[in-house]
Each structure stands twice: as C-alpha cells, then as structure tokens.
Motif scaffolding. Structure first.
Motif, PDB file in Angstrom:
ATOM      1  N   ARG A  78     -30.842 -72.271 -27.649  1.00 57.74           N
ATOM      2  CA  ARG A  78     -31.247 -71.788 -26.331  1.00 57.74           C
ATOM      3  C   ARG A  78     -32.295 -70.690 -26.416  1.00 57.74           C
ATOM      4  O   ARG A  78     -33.237 -70.666 -25.639  1.00 57.74           O
ATOM      5  N   ARG A  79     -32.113 -69.791 -27.371  1.00 57.17           N
ATOM      6  CA  ARG A  79     -33.056 -68.679 -27.528  1.00 57.17           C
ATOM      7  C   ARG A  79     -33.273 -68.415 -29.018  1.00 57.17           C
ATOM      8  O   ARG A  79     -32.579 -67.594 -29.626  1.00 57.17           O
ATOM      9  N   PRO A  80     -34.247 -69.112 -29.635  1.00 56.87           N
ATOM     10  CA  PRO A  80     -34.441 -68.963 -31.079  1.00 56.87           C
ATOM     11  C   PRO A  80     -34.823 -67.545 -31.503  1.00 56.87           C
ATOM     12  O   PRO A  80     -34.643 -67.173 -32.661  1.00 56.87           O
ATOM     13  N   GLY A  81     -35.314 -66.744 -30.552  1.00 58.55           N
ATOM     14  CA  GLY A  81     -35.632 -65.355 -30.874  1.00 58.55           C
ATOM     15  C   GLY A  81     -34.414 -64.555 -31.306  1.00 58.55           C
ATOM     16  O   GLY A  81     -34.548 -63.525 -31.983  1.00 58.55           O
ATOM     17  N   ARG A  82     -33.224 -65.023 -30.958  1.00 58.22           N
ATOM     18  CA  ARG A  82     -31.988 -64.328 -31.377  1.00 58.22           C
ATOM     19  C   ARG A  82     -31.849 -64.352 -32.894  1.00 58.22           C
ATOM     20  O   ARG A  82     -31.441 -63.369 -33.509  1.00 58.22           O
ATOM     21  N   TRP A  83     -32.140 -65.499 -33.469  1.00 52.44           N
ATOM     22  CA  TRP A  83     -32.080 -65.629 -34.940  1.00 52.44           C
ATOM     23  C   TRP A  83     -33.116 -64.712 -35.584  1.00 52.44           C
ATOM     24  O   TRP A  83     -32.822 -63.977 -36.528  1.00 52.44           O
ATOM     25  N   ILE A  84     -34.339 -64.767 -35.052  1.00 51.93           N
ATOM     26  CA  ILE A  84     -35.431 -63.952 -35.602  1.00 51.93           C
ATOM     27  C   ILE A  84     -35.069 -62.473 -35.526  1.00 51.93           C
ATOM     28  O   ILE A  84     -35.212 -61.727 -36.507  1.00 51.93           O
ATOM     29  N   ARG A  85     -34.571 -62.028 -34.371  1.00 46.82           N
ATOM     30  CA  ARG A  85     -34.267 -60.596 -34.195  1.00 46.82           C
ATOM     31  C   ARG A  85     -33.098 -60.167 -35.086  1.00 46.82           C
ATOM     32  O   ARG A  85     -33.062 -59.046 -35.565  1.00 46.82           O
ATOM     33  N   GLU A  86     -32.170 -61.073 -35.326  1.00 46.30           N
ATOM     34  CA  GLU A  86     -31.028 -60.723 -36.182  1.00 46.30           C
ATOM     35  C   GLU A  86     -31.461 -60.547 -37.628  1.00 46.30           C
ATOM     36  O   GLU A  86     -30.834 -59.809 -38.385  1.00 46.30           O
ATOM     37  N   MET A  87     -32.542 -61.238 -38.030  1.00 45.10           N
ATOM     38  CA  MET A  87     -33.038 -61.072 -39.394  1.00 45.10           C
ATOM     39  C   MET A  87     -33.836 -59.776 -39.556  1.00 45.10           C
ATOM     40  O   MET A  87     -34.035 -59.307 -40.671  1.00 45.10           O
ATOM     41  N   ALA A  88     -34.311 -59.211 -38.443  1.00 49.76           N
ATOM     42  CA  ALA A  88     -35.207 -58.051 -38.518  1.00 49.76           C
ATOM     43  C   ALA A  88     -34.507 -56.841 -39.128  1.00 49.76           C
ATOM     44  O   ALA A  88     -33.270 -56.745 -39.155  1.00 49.76           O
ATOM     45  N   ARG A  89     -35.320 -55.914 -39.608  1.00 49.10           N
ATOM     46  CA  ARG A  89     -34.814 -54.696 -40.275  1.00 49.10           C
ATOM     47  C   ARG A  89     -33.895 -53.906 -39.356  1.00 49.10           C
ATOM     48  O   ARG A  89     -34.170 -53.731 -38.173  1.00 49.10           O
ATOM     49  N   ARG A  90     -32.768 -53.440 -39.943  1.00 54.88           N
ATOM     50  CA  ARG A  90     -31.816 -52.595 -39.218  1.00 54.88           C
ATOM     51  C   ARG A  90     -31.758 -51.233 -39.906  1.00 54.88           C
ATOM     52  O   ARG A  90     -31.988 -51.125 -41.120  1.00 54.88           O
ATOM     53  N   PRO A  91     -31.395 -50.189 -39.161  1.00 50.86           N
ATOM     54  CA  PRO A  91     -31.355 -48.850 -39.758  1.00 50.86           C
ATOM     55  C   PRO A  91     -30.400 -48.744 -40.953  1.00 50.86           C
ATOM     56  O   PRO A  91     -30.629 -47.962 -41.874  1.00 50.86           O
ATOM     57  N   ASP A  92     -29.330 -49.554 -40.958  1.00 49.62           N
ATOM     58  CA  ASP A  92     -28.335 -49.444 -42.032  1.00 49.62           C
ATOM     59  C   ASP A  92     -28.589 -50.425 -43.176  1.00 49.62           C
ATOM     60  O   ASP A  92     -27.751 -50.577 -44.071  1.00 49.62           O
ATOM     61  N   ASP A  93     -29.740 -51.125 -43.188  1.00 48.20           N
ATOM     62  CA  ASP A  93     -30.019 -52.086 -44.259  1.00 48.20           C
ATOM     63  C   ASP A  93     -30.106 -51.377 -45.612  1.00 48.20           C
ATOM     64  O   ASP A  93     -30.750 -50.337 -45.741  1.00 48.20           O
ATOM     65  N   THR A  94     -29.444 -51.990 -46.594  1.00 51.25           N
ATOM     66  CA  THR A  94     -29.515 -51.462 -47.961  1.00 51.25           C
ATOM     67  C   THR A  94     -30.225 -52.444 -48.896  1.00 51.25           C
ATOM     68  O   THR A  94     -30.384 -52.181 -50.076  1.00 51.25           O
ATOM     69  N   GLY A  95     -30.593 -53.597 -48.359  1.00 54.05           N
ATOM     70  CA  GLY A  95     -31.266 -54.618 -49.175  1.00 54.05           C
ATOM     71  C   GLY A  95     -32.051 -55.534 -48.277  1.00 54.05           C
ATOM     72  O   GLY A  95     -32.440 -55.174 -47.166  1.00 54.05           O
ATOM     73  N   GLY A  96     -32.277 -56.759 -48.753  1.00 52.89           N
ATOM     74  CA  GLY A  96     -33.045 -57.728 -47.983  1.00 52.89           C
ATOM     75  C   GLY A  96     -32.141 -58.633 -47.161  1.00 52.89           C
ATOM     76  O   GLY A  96     -30.923 -58.472 -47.131  1.00 52.89           O
TER      77      GLY A  96
END
Length: 629
Positions: free
Chosen positions: A257-275
C-alpha cells in the motif's frame, strides 16, 4: 564490532553438537535480556504505524511457554502448523515449535485472501497435529477446519493465551544433524505444494552463510516486509538470533500500500550501531522507486547506512537496478548496497549474492547465443544485446555447478546448463515424496571440468537439481531462467523474461514487472485469437504447434486508452527483436496476473488461467495490485 564466525574451519562450517538457533536465543536472553529482539510496526490502526517490541528475555520466556505446551500435547515428529497473522506472535509460534523439538510448518492466517486452496493442499500433505494461531484469528481458523471430520481436526492453540508459567516444564530437546526443524512449502502457483525438509543444521548453516556473504556485524539490524511463510521472509527474520541484534518487520500489505514505509524503516536511526540488511523480490524495487519517494514536508531521509538489500526470488532486471539507484541515490543509498542474489527453498534459501562493497555487475550478452545455450558478452549497443545481472559469488561451504543434466557432467564456463547445488544447507528432501526427493536431491555429479566449481565438494556428494538455467562467466554466477518456463517456438528457444522486457519497453501502457510470456498449443487458443486478423492464424483442431501469448496488466491511467495500438506496438517490438509472432496480446486490469507468495510472476498459473478463460474475464488473482489506504 565485526561478526566473528566461530564456525568456519578450513573453508567448511562446523557446528558444535546440538548447535541450534534455540541455543543462540537462550544465549542472547542471558546476556542481552533487556535489549530489543523483534519490532513489529503495525500499520493496521495508525497510518504512521505503531511499534510493538519484543525483548530477548521476554522472547525466551514466551518461546519456552509455547515449547512446553506443545511438548504436553504433541509427540516428537509431529507437525505443528503456524496459521498466525504476521506479527510478534508469529515469531513466538515459530520459535516455540523449535523449542518443543517438533516440526514447524510456517503458513498464514486463513483470513488472508486468495490462498485458501493452497492452505488446504499443504495441510492435507503434512497432517499437523496442532495449529498455532492467535486469539484474534482463532475463530477464523476453527471455521476453516469445520469442513473436516471432527477426528481430522488438529488441536488449535492461541499462542498469546498460553501463560508464561507453562514454560516451567519446558525441556531442551537434543537434536541431531538430521532432526527436521520445519517444512518449507515451495511458493509455486500451480503444482501440488511440496514441503522441503529443513533440518536444524541446514538452518544454522544457511543463516551463517548469509551473514558471512554480507559481512554481517553484531550491530546490524534487519528490515523486512516479506511473509514469514516464504523462505526469504523467514530466513531474514532469523538473522537476529545469530548476530544478537534486532529485526524490524511489517506486513506485506503495509508495504504494497505504501512502499515508502519500507524505505523509511531502512533509513538511519539515532540508535543505529551498524548497518541495515533487507531483502525483496525484483518487483518491489520498481514499486518503491515509483511510489516510495519522500513527499514534501516529510522528515529528511538518510539511506547511507543501508549495507545490503538482497534482490532475489526472480531474475533481476537491469532497468530495475537503474531506476532504484536513480530514485534513492540522492538520499545516500549506495549502488553497492543493492545485491542481486540467488536462492531457493531446497537450499534453505541462500545460494549466492553480489560480494560485499561491490555494485551489481550487469553485462550484455548475445540473444541468439543465449537461446543456443551459450553465454557470449557483446557491447551494450548491439542490436542483439540482452542485459544480464550477475547473481554474484556462491556462499561459503556450498557449491554450484553448471551441468548437462542428461549426462550429469559439469559444463565449462560460458556454457548454459542446469544449476546444481551442494552443501550442508541443502534440505533433506520433500516431505512424504520419496520419488521426487530422489530425483531432485540425490544426484551425483559424474564428471567435473578442470578447473571445477565443485572443487572442495566430495566425489560422493549429493547435488540438488534446481530447475534453473545458468552459466558461470568471469567468475560469477548468472541465472538465465527456469528450465520449465523456456518458450520454444519453431524449434527456437526464448527466455520469457526477455520477451516480457521487450513487450514492456514497447509501451507505457503496461505496468512495469507485470507482464507474462508463455506458449500454448495453437489448437488451445481461444476463439478471440482467430477472430483477430493481426494473429494471422486459422483454427485447425490438429495444430499443436506452440504459439506465443503475452499477458500484461494495464498501467495506471491506461484504462481509457485505445488498446489496439498498444497491442500492435507489443507485436511489432517482439517481431523485430525476437523474430517471432505474438498470436495473442491480452491486457488485463491490475492484479489479474497470478503471482507466487514471493511476488514473482506465476507464468504457469497465468497460462492455466489464460486457457480456462478466467484471465480474460479480468478477475483479480492475488493481493499484489496497487492499493491505497
């Protein structure tokens, strides 16, 4: 911190006795109990999604509870089918079966549209003694079994209703290398479902092979929307227990329905420690490039942390790679992160992928040589050029050889043959099908080339016949198409995806990735074909010659167009490029072409629907049409 692979010795994977994902979950529950294991982003009530989290310690507690309940009410060797919606309860259900030592059968909620016939066929094949579902879905599940005699109805257990305290009686089950963990039912649309037997050893082997191929690190997180009943969705979800970080997932419908959800979930988050690691079939990349870009006013998008997005389950399109990179390159997405890959259920999942830090390798090969089973590179501007994307390098401790199937002999690089694979990630066979098991899983390679891609595999190793054509070229594996899908007209071979690409490029009126090419005997063509002067064919009951049919879904906005010129453009393009006449061009509404559970074109199912007339009636066949909330 890099993932140190403690299992790799002398180029082979060697696991401790009783090594299993259960022991890994128990380890992380002890050392990272308060850290996140799984996050489900629920879009069913909020357009922006609600995050529902499961931490390692709680995950262990829930798994023990389900495992113990199953140990109370089932016997070793029993099958336990999972008929859950795609949420956190699904992961607990699957791991609960592994904890119990029984055989899991990952399926889906019968309330999912369009799959009920397949569900009955799978359950008739594996005869589960228990069903795991949720309180919310339980009524629908019981209704689904009402048509069966009472004595044939399995016990239905709602996983969210089993108290934590039940886990006190759980007993760890020692496993051997051939203990079956689950049955992975193949995603084909038409044939009787076959359950691949995946052992605990197959499972941990293949997950480690994936992590090794992607240079996985302990801080990497996974992102997925693929269904857990499909091998690609399931194995992606199992990366977390091996490296100890977490996986974020959503439902397939939320993505479609909204493929941008997948894209945004992959995007960098403040708590990311890796890829970030993700996977998707080819059509998803086109869908995201067309409809997943950020809209004005949305927060900035940073995709520079995306490490690898595996593109698998169908031949990858060079045009798709270009479109996706053009769409998301401005947001930091690196071309090297898009990874054309190859896998199949019989190998648990993973066989090969583009090496880490390398972009996809796409070359042009000669169409006529390709159709004659030779892989010959030509300049991109050649009139005979067909773009081919490499599926990269084969994973550690597994082997792929290109084989002449009749003589079981390996073919040299540059020749096209059937891909055979070997390694300890190969399933042990098809459930309850000894003849099919022998034909597919128990092949011996009778002769090898020098040098050989089977180097390191023992002489008596068994090989799996994949049913796929491919070639090795310049050290990398290329997949050219399915053996059974090859279109043979007037004695000449044509790869269906090549014909489909030509049709698609000839007009803007077709949906990208929603075209099917196949052949049918002339005497089985519908009356409409013989009434159309463009077909150039007269009805002859004895004419069994194979004729080409192109079916395509109309693009958005094409409904009001005059479709006759569109069909003419498709016929002309295929006649010029391939030297073959299209006898029928059928343009359907969105959603009419059958697709497999991984979203790829179901050509054989499409052919069946064409022959029985249901395709021409325009009925929607599956849950992959464009939708909007």
């Amino acid at each position: 911190m890099a993932f140190h692979n403690p299992f790799l010795k002398d180029g082979l994977l060697r696991f401790p006795d009783n090594g299993s994902v259960v022991r890994h979950v128990e380890k992380w529950a002890k050392v990272r109990g308060d850290k996140l294991a799984y996050r489900f982003v629920d879009f069913s009530t909020e357009r922006d999604g609600v995050e529902r989290d499961l931490k390692w310690a709680q995950f262990s507690i829930r798994n023990r509870a389900i495992g113990a309940r199953l140990q109370q009410v089932t016997e070793p060797g029993d099958r336990v089918a999972i008929l859950c919606p795609q949420n956190l309860d699904y992961m607990v259900a699957f791991f609960g079966v592994l904890y119990s030592g029984r055989i899991a059968v990952p399926l889906f909620d019968p309330n999912e549209p369009g799959h009920v016939g397949r569900l009955h066929a799978v359950l008739d094949d594996c005869h589960p003694s228990a069903i795991l579902t949720t309180t919310e879905a339980a009524e629908g599940v019981r209704k689904f079994f009402r048509s069966r005699p009472a004595k044939e109805r399995p016990r239905v257990i709602a996983v969210d209703a089993v108290p934590d305290e039940v886990g006190a009686t759980w007993e760890h089950v020692d496993i051997s290398t051939d203990t079956i963990a689950y049955l992975q039912y193949t995603s084909g649309s038409t044939r009787i479902p076959t359950g691949v037997q995946i052992t605990h050893l197959n499972l941990v082997t293949n997950v480690v092979q994936v992590i090794e191929a992607l240079d996985g690190e302990e801080g990497d997180r996974g992102v997925s929307w693929l269904p857990f009943f499909h091998d690609m969705g399931l194995i992606t979800a199992l990366v977390a227990p091996m490296i100890g970080h977490y996986v974020v997932f959503m439902t397939p419908a939320a993505f479609v329905r909204r493929p941008g959800r997948w894209i945004r979930e992959m995007a960098r988050r403040p708590d990311d420690t890796g890829g970030v690691i993700s996977v998707a079939p080819n059509f998803a990349f086109d869908h995201a490039a067309a409809r997943g870009l950020p809209k004005d006013g949305e927060p900035p998008l940073d995709l520079s942390n995306v490490k690898a997005v595996l593109n698998g389950s169908e031949p990858i399109s060079a045009a798709t790679v270009r479109r996706f990179n053009e769409a998301f390159g401005p947001y930091g997405f690196k071309p090297a992160a898009l990874k054309p890959s190859y896998g199949l259920a019989e190998a648990t999942l993973f066989v090969s992928t583009t090496p880490a830090n390398e972009p996809p390798k796409i070359i042009s090969v000669d169409r006529d040589e390709l159709n004659a089973h030779r892989f010959v590179e030509v300049p991109d501007d050649s009139t005979k050029a067909v773009a081919q994307a490499s599926a990269g390098k084969v994973g550690i401790a597994e082997w792929a050889a290109i084989v002449d199937a009749e003589s079981a002999s390996e073919l040299p690089d540059g020749q096209i043959g059937e891909i055979w694979i070997s390694g300890q990630n190969m399933g042990t066979g098809y459930w309850g099908k000894p003849e099919e098991t022998h034909a597919t899983f128990q092949n011996i390679l009778k002769s090898r080339t020098n040098p050989s891609h089977a180097e390191g595999a023992t002489d008596d190793a068994t090989w799996v016949r994949t049913g796929d054509y491919g070639a090795f070229y310049d050290g990398e594996l290329y997949i050219t198409g399915r053996v059974k899908d090859l279109v043979i007209i007037d004695g000449r071979n044509h790869y269906p995806q090549d014909l489909e690409y030509s049709a698609q490029e000839s007009t803007k009126a077709l949906r990208t990735g929603f075209v099917a090419a196949f052949s049918v005997p002339a005497n089985q063509l519908p009356d409409e074909v013989f009434e159309n002067a463009h077909a150039g064919l007269k009805r002859d009951p004895d004419d069994t010659s194979e004729q080409l049919v192109i079916v395509g879904e109309r693009a958005a906005g094409a409904n009001k167009m005059d479709l006759a010129p569109v069909a003419d453009d498709i016929r002309a393009a295929i006649a010029v490029r391939h030297g073959v006449t299209v006898r029928d061009v059928l343009l359907t509404p969105a959603g009419a072409i059958p697709r497999t559970s991984s979203g790829k074109i179901g050509r054989r199912a499409c052919r069946s629907a064409y022959l029985d007339g249901s395709l021409r009636s325009g009925k929607v066949a599956n849950a992959f049409p464009d939708q909007s909330d």
